[in-house]
Design a protein around this motif. Structure first.
Motif, PDB file in Angstrom:
ATOM      1  N   ALA A  54      88.607  -9.881 -65.033  1.00 33.47           N
ATOM      2  CA  ALA A  54      88.534  -8.911 -66.084  1.00 33.47           C
ATOM      3  C   ALA A  54      88.842  -7.243 -65.448  1.00 33.47           C
ATOM      4  CB  ALA A  54      86.914  -8.765 -66.600  1.00 33.47           C
ATOM      5  N   ARG A  55      88.280  -7.268 -63.957  1.00 31.47           N
ATOM      6  CA  ARG A  55      88.618  -5.760 -63.509  1.00 31.47           C
ATOM      7  C   ARG A  55      90.019  -5.423 -63.228  1.00 31.47           C
ATOM      8  NH1 ARG A  55      84.029  -2.848 -62.945  1.00 31.47           N
ATOM      9  NH2 ARG A  55      84.651  -1.473 -61.610  1.00 31.47           N
ATOM     10  N   SER A  60      93.172  -9.466 -69.720  1.00 29.12           N
ATOM     11  CA  SER A  60      92.071 -10.184 -69.900  1.00 29.12           C
ATOM     12  C   SER A  60      92.200 -11.750 -69.972  1.00 29.12           C
ATOM     13  CB  SER A  60      90.923  -9.692 -70.680  1.00 29.12           C
ATOM     14  OG  SER A  60      91.242  -9.515 -71.873  1.00 29.12           O
ATOM     15  N   TYR A  63      90.009 -13.863 -67.930  1.00 29.13           N
ATOM     16  CA  TYR A  63      88.655 -13.778 -68.191  1.00 29.13           C
ATOM     17  C   TYR A  63      88.298 -14.469 -69.452  1.00 29.13           C
ATOM     18  CZ  TYR A  63      84.735 -11.412 -70.261  1.00 29.13           C
ATOM     19  OH  TYR A  63      83.564 -11.192 -70.941  1.00 29.13           O
ATOM     20  N   HIS A 104      79.728  -7.234 -70.496  1.00 26.87           N
ATOM     21  CA  HIS A 104      81.015  -7.102 -69.678  1.00 26.87           C
ATOM     22  C   HIS A 104      81.576  -5.847 -70.372  1.00 26.87           C
ATOM     23  CE1 HIS A 104      85.111  -7.333 -68.577  1.00 26.87           C
ATOM     24  NE2 HIS A 104      85.356  -7.875 -69.868  1.00 26.87           N
ATOM     25  N   ARG A 105      81.951  -5.722 -71.528  1.00 27.03           N
ATOM     26  CA  ARG A 105      82.606  -4.725 -72.329  1.00 27.03           C
ATOM     27  C   ARG A 105      82.123  -3.526 -72.228  1.00 27.03           C
ATOM     28  NH1 ARG A 105      86.072  -7.262 -76.273  1.00 27.03           N
ATOM     29  NH2 ARG A 105      85.782  -9.348 -76.138  1.00 27.03           N
ATOM     30  N   HIS A 107      80.206  -2.424 -69.701  1.00 24.96           N
ATOM     31  CA  HIS A 107      80.183  -2.011 -68.351  1.00 24.96           C
ATOM     32  C   HIS A 107      81.624  -1.932 -67.656  1.00 24.96           C
ATOM     33  CE1 HIS A 107      75.872  -1.048 -68.364  1.00 24.96           C
ATOM     34  NE2 HIS A 107      75.728  -2.192 -69.012  1.00 24.96           N
ATOM     35  N   CYS A 108      82.734  -2.142 -68.449  1.00 26.98           N
ATOM     36  CA  CYS A 108      84.156  -2.104 -67.740  1.00 26.98           C
ATOM     37  C   CYS A 108      84.172  -0.831 -67.106  1.00 26.98           C
ATOM     38  CB  CYS A 108      85.167  -2.317 -69.045  1.00 26.98           C
ATOM     39  SG  CYS A 108      85.523  -4.138 -69.126  1.00 26.98           S
ATOM     40  N   GLU A 109      83.822   0.133 -67.477  1.00 32.16           N
ATOM     41  CA  GLU A 109      84.118   1.649 -66.778  1.00 32.16           C
ATOM     42  C   GLU A 109      83.347   1.707 -65.805  1.00 32.16           C
ATOM     43  OE1 GLU A 109      87.127   2.941 -67.321  1.00 32.16           O
ATOM     44  OE2 GLU A 109      87.379   1.309 -68.935  1.00 32.16           O
ATOM     45  N   TYR A 112      81.590  -1.132 -59.675  1.00 31.69           N
ATOM     46  CA  TYR A 112      81.706  -2.635 -59.710  1.00 31.69           C
ATOM     47  C   TYR A 112      80.268  -3.317 -59.444  1.00 31.69           C
ATOM     48  CZ  TYR A 112      82.619  -7.384 -57.766  1.00 31.69           C
ATOM     49  OH  TYR A 112      82.479  -8.505 -57.526  1.00 31.69           O
ATOM     50  N   HIS A 115      78.477  -3.264 -62.980  1.00 33.46           N
ATOM     51  CA  HIS A 115      79.183  -4.337 -63.824  1.00 33.46           C
ATOM     52  C   HIS A 115      78.900  -5.653 -63.254  1.00 33.46           C
ATOM     53  CE1 HIS A 115      83.257  -5.135 -65.643  1.00 33.46           C
ATOM     54  NE2 HIS A 115      82.329  -5.781 -66.560  1.00 33.46           N
ATOM     55  N   THR A 119      76.464  -8.777 -65.432  1.00 31.26           N
ATOM     56  CA  THR A 119      77.286  -9.835 -65.953  1.00 31.26           C
ATOM     57  C   THR A 119      77.036 -11.061 -65.080  1.00 31.26           C
ATOM     58  OG1 THR A 119      79.153  -9.158 -64.610  1.00 31.26           O
ATOM     59  CG2 THR A 119      79.432  -8.622 -67.083  1.00 31.26           C
TER      60      THR A 119
END
Ligand code: ADP
Ligand code: ASP
Ligand code: MG
Length: 432
Positions: A54-55, A60, A63, A104-105, A107-109, A112, A115, A119
Motif C-alpha cells: 500500500a505504501r 494499490s 494491497y 489504512h486509508r 492513515h496513508c499519510e 509508517y 499506519h 492496520t
C-alpha cells in the motif's frame, strides 16, 4: 486465582489447530481463566506485506489482492469451525476487514509506525473474534475483550511502553475473575486517547505477562509447537535438549540474545510478582513442560546456543587516527539510539568500535549515513552471530570448527562470535 493461557500463531493457524484449544481450555475451567491469542499463523507477516504494498505502490493492486486473501482466509476458518451457523461470524470478519481498510486509508499519510499499528492490529482482532465465537458455539461461555482498552500504552508506535497504573485499573475492572473465559488479543494495546498501538513483534507473550501481573495470577502457560524451552532452536540444532527448569534471569538472557521462543519483555512483570511461566506443547500437552521461576539452580546445567542470521558488521574508526575513547563511543552509541537501531554485539579497542546489527534497512540506513559522515566506516553483510552461554573452552573451539571469527565478545558466562553465513552449516550440532 487466575491462570493466563497464551496461544501463538502456530497454535491457531487453521480450524484444526483451533479445535485443539477446546480440551486444553476445558481442563482448566475449575479456575478463572484469561486467554491471550495472537494472529493466526503468519497473518502479521501478511499484514506487513499488505502495508508495504500500500505504501510503495500508489496503484494499490497488490494491497487489494492481499486484503481479499486475508478476508477469504479468515472466512474459510470461520466456516470450517461453525459450518451452517457461520453466517454471523463471517459477517463480523467482513466488518473487521472493512474497518482495516478504512484505517489504512485514514492513515496513508501518517508515519509508517502509526499506519502500522492502526492496520496490523487487525490480525489479532480477527483471530480472537473467530476463536471467541467458536468457544461460545461449543458451549464454553467466553467474553471477548478488546486489548486496546486493557493494555494502556504511550504513543511510541510499534514498540509502545505500558502505562502500568492505567493498565492495572483497566484490567482489574474488565478482566478480573468470573465464571466465563476472558479472551483477548496479544501484541496490541491502545493509548488513553483510544489510538491502537503494538508492543513489538512476537509481543503476545508480553501481553500474557501484563495480564498476569495485573491480576496477580497463579500461573502463565504459553502453548507452543515445541514441548518447552530448549538450549538451542530445535529447528536449527539436531541435538538441542529441553530445559525443564530455568530462572527468570537466565530466560531473559536467552531471549535477549535472540532465542525466538519467548519475547524478552515477558519475564520482568512475572518476576516482580513471582508468577511462574510454563511453556508447553499444544500438540502433546501431556509432555513435561519447561517451568521458569526464581530458582537459579538449573541455569548452567546445559550450554545454550542462540543464532542470529542476516547480521551486519559495522567497524567504526576515527578518521584522524585518534583514540576510540569514551566521548567517541558515547557519540556512536547516541547515533545508534537516534536511528532506533539495536546492536547485538558491541566491542571496542583503541582505534575501533565494532557493532553488529540486524539487517533492517529502515534503521540501518540512517545509522550508516550518519556514521559515514564523521568516521571511517567498513561494513560486511550476510553474517551469522552465535551466542553461547555456560560453555567451556573446548566446546567453544569445537563449535567454531575452524571458521574465521569476524568479531567476538566474551564475559564469564557468554561468548558471542560472528561468522560469514556461507561458512556456517545448515544444521548445527552442539559438541558433547
Ligand atoms: P508462537 O508465536 O506460536 O507463540 P513461536 O513460533 O514464536 O511461537 O515460537 C516457537 C518456535 O520457537 C519453535 O518452533 C522453535 O523453532 C523456535 N525456537 C527458537 N529458539 C528456541 C528455543 N531455545 N527453544 C524452543 N524453541 C525455540
Ligand atoms: N502476531 C504478532 C507477531 O506475529 C504477535 C505475536 O505473535 O506474538 O509478531
Ligand atoms: Mg511467535
Amino acid at each position: 486465582m487466575t491462570t493466563v493461557f497464551k496461544f501463538g500463531g502456530a497454535s491457531i493457524k487453521d480450524a484444526d489447530a483451533i479445535r485443539r484449544l477446546m480440551p486444553l481450555i476445558e481442563a482448566h475451567r475449575e479456575r478463572p481463566l484469561v486467554v491471550v491469542i495472537s494472529a493466526m499463523g503468519k497473518t502479521t507477516n501478511a499484514l506487513e506485506a499488505l502495508l508495504a504494498d500500500a505504501r510503495d505502490d500508489g496503484s494499490s493492486g497488490g494491497y487489494r489482492e492481499r486484503l481479499d486473501e486475508l478476508k477469504a482466509g479468515h472466512e474459510a476458518v470461520a466456516e470450517a469451525l461453525l459450518g451452517d451457523e457461520a453466517r454471523e461470524l463471517k459477517q463480523r470478519v467482513g466488518e473487521l476487514v472493512k474497518a482495516l481498510d478504512e484505517q489504512h486509508r485514514r492513515h496513508c499519510e501518517s508515519s509508517y509506525s502509526v499506519h502500522y499499528d492502526q492496520t496490523v492490529c487487525y490480525g489479532e482482532l480477527l483471530s480472537t473474534t473467530i476463536v471467541a465465537a467458536w468457544l461460545n458455539h461449543e458451549g464454553v461461555a467466553t467474553d471477548w475483550l478488546d486489548a486496546r482498552e486493557l493494555v494502556i500504552t504511550d504513543d511510541h508506535h510499534q514498540d509502545a511502553n505500558i502505562d502500568w497504573q492505567a493498565t492495572r485499573e483497566a484490567i482489574r475492572s474488565q478482566a478480573a475473575s468470573g465464571d466465563r473465559v476472558r479472551l483477548t488479543q496479544g501484541f496490541i494495546g491502545g493509548t488513553s486517547d483510544g489510538i491502537s498501538t503494538t508492543l513489538g513483534r512476537e509481543g503476545s507473550d508480553f501481553s500474557a505477562a501484563i495480564l498476569a501481573h495485573c491480576l496477580d495470577a497463579a500461573e502463565v502457560v504459553i502453548w507452543k509447537d515445541v514441548p518447552g524451552l530448549f538450549n538451542a532452536d530445535p529447528r536449527r540444532f539436531d541435538n538441542a535438549v529441553q530445559l525443564k527448569r530455568l530462572s527468570y534471569a537466565e530466560t531473559i538472557e536467552l531471549a535477549w540474545h535472540g532465542a525466538k521462543v519467548i519475547h524478552p519483555k515477558t519475564l520482568g512483570p512475572l518476576k516482580q510478582k513471582g508468577i511462574p511461566l510454563t511453556v508447553r506443547s499444544f500438540e502433546t500437552p501431556e509432555a513435561p513442560p519447561s517451568v521458569i521461576d526464581a530458582d537459579t539452580r538449573f541455569d548452567a546445567e546445559h550450554p545454550s546456543c542462540i543464532l542470529r542470521d542476516d547480521q551486519v558488521l559495522l567497524e567504526v574508526k576515527p578518521k584522524d587516527f585518534s583514540f576510540m575513547d569514551e566521548p567517541r563511543q558515547h557519540d556512536i552509541l547516541g547515533r545508534l539510539v537516534e536511528a532506533g537501531a539495536h546492536a547485538n554485539l558491541i566491542d571496542g579497542s583503541a582505534m575501533q568500535f565494532t557493532l553488529c546489527c540486524d539487517n533492517k534497512p529502515e534503521r540501518l540506513k540512517p545509522l550508516i549515513e550518519s556514521l559515514d559522515a564523521d568516521y571511517s566506516l567498513e561494513r560486511q553483510e550476510e553474517l551469522t552471530l552465535i551466542t553461547v552461554r555456560h560453555a567451556g573452552e573446548s566446546l567453544l573451539e569445537r563449535l567454531r570448527e575452524g571458521r574465521e571469527v569476524l568479531a567476538e565478545r566474551r564475559n564469564a558466562t557468554t561468548t558471542q562470535r560472528l561468522f560469514r553465513s556461507e561458512d556456517c552449516p545448515e544444521t548445527w550440532h552442539i559438541p558433547d
